[in-house]
Scaffold this active site. Structure first.
Site, PDB file in Angstrom:
ATOM      1  N   GLU A  16      20.241   9.934 -45.850  1.00 28.32           N
ATOM      2  CA  GLU A  16      22.364   9.803 -45.323  1.00 28.32           C
ATOM      3  C   GLU A  16      22.703  10.239 -46.865  1.00 28.32           C
ATOM      4  OE1 GLU A  16      24.423  10.017 -43.663  1.00 28.32           O
ATOM      5  OE2 GLU A  16      23.667   7.891 -41.680  1.00 28.32           O
ATOM      6  N   GLU A 117      23.842  -4.221 -36.401  1.00 29.67           N
ATOM      7  CA  GLU A 117      24.943  -3.487 -35.394  1.00 29.67           C
ATOM      8  C   GLU A 117      26.083  -4.386 -34.519  1.00 29.67           C
ATOM      9  OE1 GLU A 117      23.212   0.159 -33.916  1.00 29.67           O
ATOM     10  OE2 GLU A 117      21.973   0.605 -35.596  1.00 29.67           O
ATOM     11  N   ASP A 192      26.711  11.132 -35.808  1.00 28.80           N
ATOM     12  CA  ASP A 192      26.943   9.972 -37.214  1.00 28.80           C
ATOM     13  C   ASP A 192      27.564  11.325 -38.150  1.00 28.80           C
ATOM     14  OD1 ASP A 192      25.677   8.843 -39.113  1.00 28.80           O
ATOM     15  OD2 ASP A 192      23.140   8.991 -38.002  1.00 28.80           O
TER      16      ASP A 192
END
Length: 281
Positions: A16, A117, A192
């Site tokens: 990421e 989540e 994302d």
């Protein structure tokens, strides 16, 4: 079809946060769940890997040197000498820091999410150099890509499960008038990480979409970069001229990940990026 290259072959669990650091001429990127902070110098090929004390969602350059880190339990500072200290410590059981970005005024807009989540379990907060934190958005599920238009008047933002890239008006008072810029169609993946280029276009990585898309400021899709790695996580311009698009990928949750899943990819001469502000702290 735009050709990609492998910048760093790796097996990051959750790659990421690609970020160009002009002070060092290197690309920062992360393995969130692997607790690794990577650097890559595209001129020399030199790479470094540093273990972080917690799961790390973002690392951004600071104006005076060092990095600001969005970690599991809050926002911390990594000094040039390698020492670490908390700037804003706010541990919440079951929650961690995720993507973050530096605003035009030098503040860090840091996102959080629950490990499970859970809906509405995350936030987006503005953190300043003195450690003051203010929640800007509550009831976020998976806080992700954040970026600003070239003139600093618009902010783009992704809460991944919504399938949208939203846009706000932005000024010194904050953000207002949230509205959708684009909605990712069913079956194309989930938005994302994102970056904004010098033309004001928004590039967004698609988790479970194996692609990065470029949208014009009016929301028109005008480019798709298809990739073999289904879990494409984020993108950012880097290189000395900010013309190369770096793309992070993940292998977490995949029964049979592609050999390049978890690697850092690059599309040379993909466009022209914007110089990013450093964190003022």
């Amino acid at each position: 079809m735009t050709a990609y290259e492998v910048a760093v072959a790796a097996e990051a669990t959750l790659g990421e946060g690609p970020t160009w650091d002009p002070a060092t001429g290197s690309l920062l990127w992360l393995d969130i769940l692997g607790m690794r902070l990577h650097t890559y110098d595209p001129v020399t090929g030199r790479r470094t890997v540093r273990t972080t004390p917690q799961h790390i969602g973002a690392a951004k350059p600071r104006a005076g040197g060092g990095l600001v880190l969005n970690l599991r339990d809050g926002v911390g500072l990594l000094d040039p000498d390698g020492s670490f200290r908390w700037l804003h410590h706010e541990p919440v059981p079951g929650r961690r820091g995720n993507d973050a970005a530096v605003a035009p005024d030098g503040s860090l807009w840091a996102g959080t999410m629950r490990y499970d989540e859970g809906v509405g379990g995350g936030t987006l907060s503005r953190v300043t150099g003195d450690g003051t934190a203010r929640t800007v958005l509550a009831d976020v599920t998976v806080s992700n890509g954040t970026g600003w238009s070239p003139d600093g008047r618009l902010m783009y933002y992704v809460d991944t499960p919504t399938r949208r890239v939203d846009v706000f008006d932005y000024d010194a008072e904050g953000i207002r008038d949230r509205r959708p810029l684009v909605e990712i169609e069913e079956g194309a993946g989930y938005p994302d990480g994102l970056t904004v280029d010098a033309d004001g276009c928004v590039w967004v990585a698609l988790w479970d979409g194996g692609a990065v898309r470029r949208y014009t400021p009016d929301g028109t899709l005008d480019r798709v970069i298809s990739l073999p790695t289904p879990r494409t996580t984020a993108c950012a311009f880097g290189g000395p001229a900010l013309t190369d698009l770096y793309i992070t990928t993940a292998r977490t949750g995949l029964d049979a990940p592609h050999p390049l899943s978890g690697s850092l990819l690059v599309v040379p001469n993909a466009g022209k990026g914007l110089p990013q502000p450093a964190f003022a702290g």
